[in-house]
Design a protein around this motif. Structure first.
Motif: not given
Length: 426
Positions: A317-336
């Motif tokens: 699901l990670r690629s789908g989440v990244r794509e969705r976030v990139a469309n909604l909120m550009p320049e968001s960070l992905f962290v753990s």
């Protein structure tokens, strides 16, 4: 637990998820859930919120399950709560009252306790009549008023007085906080905001390398703001503050009373909106937090979205989440916050944000004044250095305190590149 979403809108699509969250709130408060009841409404019944038949069904379910408490997922009016209790003969509370109860048990500092008490009293004031129903038979005419009515008026006056006292004390607390913030004005300040249990405290704990920061996988584990100094690289440090988490249908009394605590967010140079990327309703959580920030007057603050808990997102699901976030909120960070190196991208962005908001200066210091030259190298970021006859000319980024000391020493300091605002995330 009772959920009654409206037929219009999206609420009916999230009934199970909302009830799951209500169950977690009940667990946090110490209750054990024994059953649920739902009904879709065109609009709430003015007397009982639910329809008449559904209230009777609720009464039967309570008897079958031997339940001792009913929790509604929506806020009830004082009359609705009173009428439902009279029919089902069981204690009834709504989501707002449940959240206030949790805050009351979780508040640690004197400020948080005052804020919660203020919110509880403002919630309680219009509901006093319901609390005195056991005396309602003792009525009388002029000169013959019963103790129930007299006590009700007395309680109302006492509560109104206590509300005034708490508001005055919280104003004093805010003044003291403002004095504390004065000394931190020159440091770069960042505030963590987000939905409850999004992992804000875990991020603070990891970035500050402070094992004493309290972390728990429960809603509203942290109420009091906590600030730590964080090393963001290249010799720079900043102040990072963890604030109270938000939740859908947050009681407006609570939002109002916590304005003093959230002043830390208002004073921050940058807000980090932390979102639990692994939660199926993360988009709704984002909207809830953005709405509360707007209500608090923080919508225009520089902000970055931080998608936390990427380690908990299923690999497929990670690629789908990244794509969705990139469309909604550009320049968001992905962290753990728990994976090794999972916050390095955040640390890099914090350093870049601090540099973006610090002006580039030209500082001209006599070559013989080695002490001031060393001070600029120590307290700032020197971009280049050259000689101009008997002067050393430095291009550097400096904070306000260092600039003030240099000017007080008679050094020429001019801005060559003004500070730029941080990236807006909203």
């Amino acid at each position: 637990m009772v959920s009654a979403p409206f037929k219009r809108g999206m609420a009916k699509h999230f009934v199970d998820e909302h009830l799951e969250e209500l169950a977690r709130l009940a667990d946090t408060a110490g209750a054990q859930v024994v059953g649920t009841l739902t009904q879709q409404l065109d609009r709430p019944h003015p007397a009982t919120y639910l329809g008449t038949g559904k209230v009777e069904e609720l009464k039967l379910r309570i008897q079958e399950l031997d339940a001792t408490l009913v929790i509604f997922d929506d806020e009830l009016t004082p009359a609705q709560g009173k009428n439902i209790e009279e029919i089902v003969r069981t204690r009834v509370m709504d989501r707002a009252e449940l959240i206030l109860d949790i805050f009351a048990t979780r508040a640690r500092s004197s400020e948080a306790r005052m804020q919660v008490e203020l919110a509880q009293l403002e919630y309680m004031l219009p509901r006093l009549t319901r609390m005195w129903t056991h005396l309602e038979k003792m009525r009388g005419g002029i000169g013959m008023r019963g103790p129930g009515e007299t006590q009700l008026e007395t309680d109302r006056r006492l509560i109104q007085h206590r509300i005034r006292v708490l508001k005055e004390r919280l104003i004093d607390v805010e003044r003291a906080r403002e004095i504390q913030r004065q000394g931190r004005r020159t440091q770069f300040r960042v505030a963590l905001v987000g939905y409850t249990n999004a992992g804000k405290s875990s991020i603070l704990r990891a970035l500050a390398a402070d094992g004493d920061v309290f972390v728990e996988d429960r809603l509203f584990a942290t109420l009091d703001p906590l600030t730590r100094e964080v090393d963001i690289g290249d010799g720079y440090t900043m102040l990072l503050t963890d604030t109270v988490g938000f939740i859908r249908k947050l009681p407006h009394h609570l939002v109002a009373s916590f304005r003093a605590t959230l002043a830390e967010a208002r004073e921050a140079d940058l807000l980090l909106h932390v979102i639990d990327a692994s939660h199926p309703a993360w988009e709704e959580h984002r909207d809830v937090v953005d709405g509360v920030l707007a209500e608090l007057g923080l919508a225009e603050r520089p902000m970055r979205y931080v998608m936390n808990k990427m380690d908990a997102v299923a690999p497929e699901l990670r690629s789908g989440v990244r794509e969705r976030v990139a469309n909604l909120m550009p320049e968001s960070l992905f962290v753990s916050a728990i994976e090794p190196g999972g916050l390095e991208s955040l640390r890099t962005v914090l350093l870049e944000s601090m540099r973006r908001q610090r002006p580039v200066l030209e500082v001209r210091i006599p070559a013989a004044n080695g002490r001031l030259i060393a001070e600029v190298h120590r307290d700032g970021e020197v971009l280049d250095q050259r000689h101009d006859e008997d002067l050393i000319v430095l291009r550097a980024r400096l904070d306000e305190r260092a600039i003030g000391r240099l000017r007080q020493a008679g050094v020429s300091v001019t801005v060559t590149q003004a500070a730029r605002p941080a990236v807006m995330g909203m």
